[in-house]
Design an enzyme around this catalytic site. Structure first.
Site, PDB file in Angstrom:
ATOM      1  N   TYR A 103       0.836  -1.198   0.000  1.00 30.22           N
ATOM      2  CA  TYR A 103       0.000   0.000   0.000  1.00 30.22           C
ATOM      3  C   TYR A 103       0.878   1.258   0.000  1.00 30.22           C
ATOM      4  CZ  TYR A 103      -3.989  -3.018   0.917  1.00 30.22           C
ATOM      5  OH  TYR A 103      -4.955  -3.983   0.807  1.00 30.22           O
ATOM      6  N   ASN A 126     -12.592  -0.511  -4.906  1.00 30.09           N
ATOM      7  CA  ASN A 126     -12.474  -0.856  -6.321  1.00 30.09           C
ATOM      8  C   ASN A 126     -13.715  -1.636  -6.760  1.00 30.09           C
ATOM      9  OD1 ASN A 126     -11.775  -1.906  -8.844  1.00 30.09           O
ATOM     10  ND2 ASN A 126     -10.259  -3.321  -8.009  1.00 30.09           N
ATOM     11  N   CYS A 134      -6.819  -5.582  -7.442  1.00 31.32           N
ATOM     12  CA  CYS A 134      -6.529  -5.078  -6.103  1.00 31.32           C
ATOM     13  C   CYS A 134      -6.029  -6.176  -5.157  1.00 31.32           C
ATOM     14  CB  CYS A 134      -7.740  -4.344  -5.529  1.00 31.32           C
ATOM     15  SG  CYS A 134      -9.272  -5.263  -5.603  1.00 31.32           S
ATOM     16  N   HIS A 135      -6.218  -7.440  -5.541  1.00 31.10           N
ATOM     17  CA  HIS A 135      -5.687  -8.535  -4.720  1.00 31.10           C
ATOM     18  C   HIS A 135      -4.155  -8.534  -4.710  1.00 31.10           C
ATOM     19  CE1 HIS A 135      -6.074 -10.143  -8.823  1.00 31.10           C
ATOM     20  NE2 HIS A 135      -5.024 -10.909  -8.522  1.00 31.10           N
ATOM     21  N   GLU A 161      -2.037 -17.002  -9.474  1.00 33.43           N
ATOM     22  CA  GLU A 161      -1.096 -16.230 -10.281  1.00 33.43           C
ATOM     23  C   GLU A 161       0.331 -16.718 -10.082  1.00 33.43           C
ATOM     24  OE1 GLU A 161      -1.668 -11.998  -9.967  1.00 33.43           O
ATOM     25  OE2 GLU A 161      -3.758 -12.148 -10.616  1.00 33.43           O
TER      26      GLU A 161
END
Length: 173
Positions: A103, A126, A134-135, A161
């Site tokens: 962040y 979001n 945003c993850h 991912e």
């Protein structure tokens, strides 16, 4: 002009999802996991339109993403938010598949290095989760802090991912 938003429900490995199109039907205004924080309360009043070309393409791209065959989305977006929120979401969109940033780094990328909490709040609001990834935003120590869709989903998305990131450099998004 029709001001009614259109919706489409679709399933994913992480639960049911609601897709929301802008009134023109040519851009996504929202992507939500069922029962996530900030789920639109009035969605039941919107027009269900699963055959909208935008929804068919979004569902196809989501399926490819969850299958590890897609690393980025190519969908027109129309998220509603403040100028600062849109700046934050734009910075989030630049975080590559398989990567994370903090962040603190997100606030820096938005040109507001002292606005870490505000960047975190904008991240949580979001409206197009997953498409604007945003993850991929984590706490300063790498902790999986906050995610409107739930920390378990955040963990699962990052794991997905991570499994597919090795070959992602060879794949075309």
């Amino acid at each position: 002009m029709n001001s009614m938003l259109s919706t489409c429900h679709t399933s994913s490995p992480l639960g049911e999802m609601l897709l929301v199109a802008n009134p023109q039907g040519d851009a996504l205004a929202g992507v939500y996991f069922e029962r996530q924080k900030y789920f639109p309360m009035n969605a039941g009043r919107w027009r269900e339109a699963p055959t909208l070309p935008l929804f068919r393409e979004t569902v196809a791209q989501l399926r490819a993403y969850f299958a590890g065959e897609r690393t980025a989305f190519d969908i027109p977006l129309a998220p509603a938010g403040t100028s600062f929120q849109r700046d934050v979401w734009s910075a989030i969109a630049g975080v590559p598949f398989g990567a994370t940033i903090t962040y603190v780094e997100l606030a820096r990328r938005c040109g507001r290095p002292s606005a870490t909490r505000a960047a975190g709040a904008a991240t949580g609001r979001n409206p197009v989760t997953l498409i604007i990834p945003c993850h991929r935003i984590v706490g300063s120590d790498g902790a999986l802090t906050g995610y409107a869709g739930g920390v378990d989903r955040k963990r699962a998305l990052l794991a997905l991912e991570s499994r597919h990131a090795v070959g992602a450099a060879r794949k075309v998004a």
